[in-house]
Design a protein around this motif. Structure first.
Motif, short mmCIF file in Angstrom:
data_model
loop_
_atom_site.label_atom_id
_atom_site.label_comp_id
_atom_site.label_asym_id
_atom_site.label_seq_id
_atom_site.Cartn_x
_atom_site.Cartn_y
_atom_site.Cartn_z
N TYR A 48 2.97 20.29 -13.14
CA TYR A 48 3.65 19.50 -14.39
C TYR A 48 4.56 18.61 -13.67
CZ TYR A 48 2.78 23.57 -17.31
OH TYR A 48 2.19 24.36 -18.16
N ALA A 49 4.66 17.46 -14.33
CA ALA A 49 5.39 16.23 -13.88
C ALA A 49 6.71 16.68 -13.75
CB ALA A 49 4.79 14.81 -14.55
N LEU A 50 7.15 17.29 -14.83
CA LEU A 50 8.35 17.56 -15.33
C LEU A 50 8.67 18.96 -15.55
CD1 LEU A 50 11.53 16.44 -15.99
CD2 LEU A 50 10.58 16.00 -18.34
N ILE A 51 9.65 19.77 -15.25
CA ILE A 51 9.98 21.02 -15.81
C ILE A 51 11.37 21.18 -16.20
CG2 ILE A 51 10.14 23.47 -15.14
CD1 ILE A 51 7.94 23.04 -13.33
N VAL A 52 11.66 21.54 -17.41
CA VAL A 52 13.23 21.44 -18.00
C VAL A 52 13.46 22.87 -18.26
CG1 VAL A 52 13.13 19.21 -18.53
CG2 VAL A 52 12.22 21.14 -20.42
N LEU A 53 14.53 23.23 -18.10
CA LEU A 53 15.11 24.76 -18.47
C LEU A 53 16.57 24.50 -19.15
CD1 LEU A 53 14.18 25.14 -15.23
CD2 LEU A 53 14.34 27.48 -16.00
N TYR A 85 4.77 12.63 -23.05
CA TYR A 85 4.20 14.08 -22.38
C TYR A 85 3.49 14.75 -23.08
CZ TYR A 85 8.12 13.30 -18.63
OH TYR A 85 8.90 12.90 -17.60
N ILE A 86 2.61 15.42 -22.52
CA ILE A 86 1.81 16.49 -23.02
C ILE A 86 2.76 17.58 -22.47
CG2 ILE A 86 -0.43 17.63 -22.81
CD1 ILE A 86 -1.58 14.72 -21.60
N VAL A 87 2.89 18.50 -23.83
CA VAL A 87 3.90 19.45 -23.29
C VAL A 87 3.56 21.15 -23.60
CG1 VAL A 87 6.42 20.09 -24.12
CG2 VAL A 87 5.74 17.82 -24.16
N ASP A 88 4.03 21.81 -22.76
CA ASP A 88 4.05 23.22 -22.96
C ASP A 88 5.31 23.59 -23.27
OD1 ASP A 88 1.33 23.31 -22.48
OD2 ASP A 88 1.15 24.03 -20.42
N GLY A 89 5.56 24.35 -24.25
CA GLY A 89 6.75 24.86 -24.72
C GLY A 89 6.53 26.49 -24.67
N ALA A 90 7.51 27.00 -23.80
CA ALA A 90 7.08 28.34 -23.19
C ALA A 90 8.43 29.23 -23.54
CB ALA A 90 6.79 28.48 -21.71
N LYS A 124 19.27 12.91 -24.61
CA LYS A 124 18.01 11.94 -24.80
C LYS A 124 17.92 10.92 -23.99
CE LYS A 124 17.43 13.63 -29.66
NZ LYS A 124 17.30 13.28 -30.82
N GLY A 125 19.13 10.22 -24.13
CA GLY A 125 19.23 9.06 -22.91
C GLY A 125 18.95 9.14 -21.55
N LEU A 126 19.65 10.44 -20.94
CA LEU A 126 18.97 10.85 -19.35
C LEU A 126 17.55 10.94 -19.21
CD1 LEU A 126 22.20 13.09 -19.11
CD2 LEU A 126 21.81 10.92 -17.93
N LEU A 127 16.91 11.54 -20.23
CA LEU A 127 15.28 11.76 -20.29
C LEU A 127 14.72 10.71 -20.08
CD1 LEU A 127 15.14 15.12 -22.28
CD2 LEU A 127 14.52 14.81 -19.90
N VAL A 128 15.20 9.59 -21.03
CA VAL A 128 14.41 8.51 -20.97
C VAL A 128 14.52 7.67 -19.79
CG1 VAL A 128 14.54 6.21 -22.20
CG2 VAL A 128 14.63 8.17 -23.52
N GLU A 129 15.86 7.64 -19.14
CA GLU A 129 16.27 6.90 -18.01
C GLU A 129 15.91 7.31 -16.70
OE1 GLU A 129 20.36 5.50 -15.57
OE2 GLU A 129 20.36 6.34 -17.46
N HIS A 130 15.74 8.69 -16.62
CA HIS A 130 15.61 9.39 -15.48
C HIS A 130 14.23 10.20 -15.22
CE1 HIS A 130 19.53 8.63 -13.83
NE2 HIS A 130 19.79 9.17 -14.85
N ALA A 131 13.52 10.55 -16.26
CA ALA A 131 12.22 11.05 -16.38
C ALA A 131 11.16 10.51 -17.14
CB ALA A 131 12.64 12.52 -16.87
N PRO A 132 10.95 9.29 -17.38
CA PRO A 132 9.97 8.47 -17.96
C PRO A 132 8.52 9.25 -17.87
CG PRO A 132 10.44 7.04 -16.30
CD PRO A 132 11.44 8.13 -16.20
N ALA A 133 7.89 9.19 -18.96
CA ALA A 133 6.40 10.02 -18.86
C ALA A 133 5.67 9.05 -18.08
CB ALA A 133 6.06 10.39 -20.12
N PRO A 134 4.91 9.81 -16.97
CA PRO A 134 3.74 9.18 -16.27
C PRO A 134 2.58 9.24 -17.05
CG PRO A 134 4.26 11.30 -15.13
CD PRO A 134 5.33 10.95 -16.30
N GLU A 135 1.66 8.42 -16.84
CA GLU A 135 0.22 8.21 -17.79
C GLU A 135 -0.22 9.74 -17.63
OE1 GLU A 135 -4.01 6.22 -17.87
OE2 GLU A 135 -2.35 5.22 -17.23
N ASP A 136 -0.54 10.39 -18.66
CA ASP A 136 -1.10 11.70 -18.78
C ASP A 136 -0.04 12.91 -18.10
OD1 ASP A 136 -3.33 11.02 -20.10
OD2 ASP A 136 -4.17 10.43 -18.13
N GLY A 137 1.22 12.55 -17.88
CA GLY A 137 2.01 13.43 -17.55
C GLY A 137 2.35 14.77 -18.27
#
Length: 120
Positions: free
Chosen positions: A97-102, A55-60, A21-34
């Motif tokens: 997407y502004a961010l893609i996580v796996l 973020y506006i998220v698609d969970g797939a 969670k800390g890494l996401l907050v530090e390195h992947a802050p949500a851009p506006e409408d990201g």
């Protein structure tokens, strides 16, 4: 392995930890409408956390059992859309997407080169 059965039996994977969670907050802050894509979202813990960051998220996920649990466990969460999607076979008809996580999913993707190079 039958992933729907895995989730229908109440099983899951390692919980999202404070360090992650800390890494996401530090390195992947949500851009506006990201927008974010959580590939292999499982029961949705990471997708919901990303939504809490703005973020506006698609969970797939392709496992229907996982998506059923995600929808049930996070029914009141705003900003997350649950998609039945196999990233190895299906195309995303989205604007990107502004961010893609796996998280914990990359090991189960057989054609990693195609998936990681596919335009999203």
């Amino acid at each position: 392995m039958d992933w729907s059965e895995h989730y229908n039996e109440g099983r899951g994977f390692r919980r999202l930890g404070a360090e992650e969670k800390g890494l996401l907050v530090e390195h992947a802050p949500a851009p506006e409408d990201g927008r974010a894509l959580d590939i292999g979202c499982g029961t949705g813990e990471l997708a919901v956390y990303l939504a809490s960051l703005g973020y506006i998220v698609d969970g797939a996920d392709f496992a229907q059992g996982a998506l059923e649990r995600a929808r049930a466990e996070h029914a009141g969460v705003k900003g997350v859309r649950w998609l039945s999607l196999d990233v190895e076979l299906d195309d995303l008809a989205e604007d990107g997407y502004a961010l893609i996580v796996l998280r914990l999913a990359i090991a189960f993707i057989l054609d990693r080169t195609r998936v990681l190079r596919a335009p999203t």
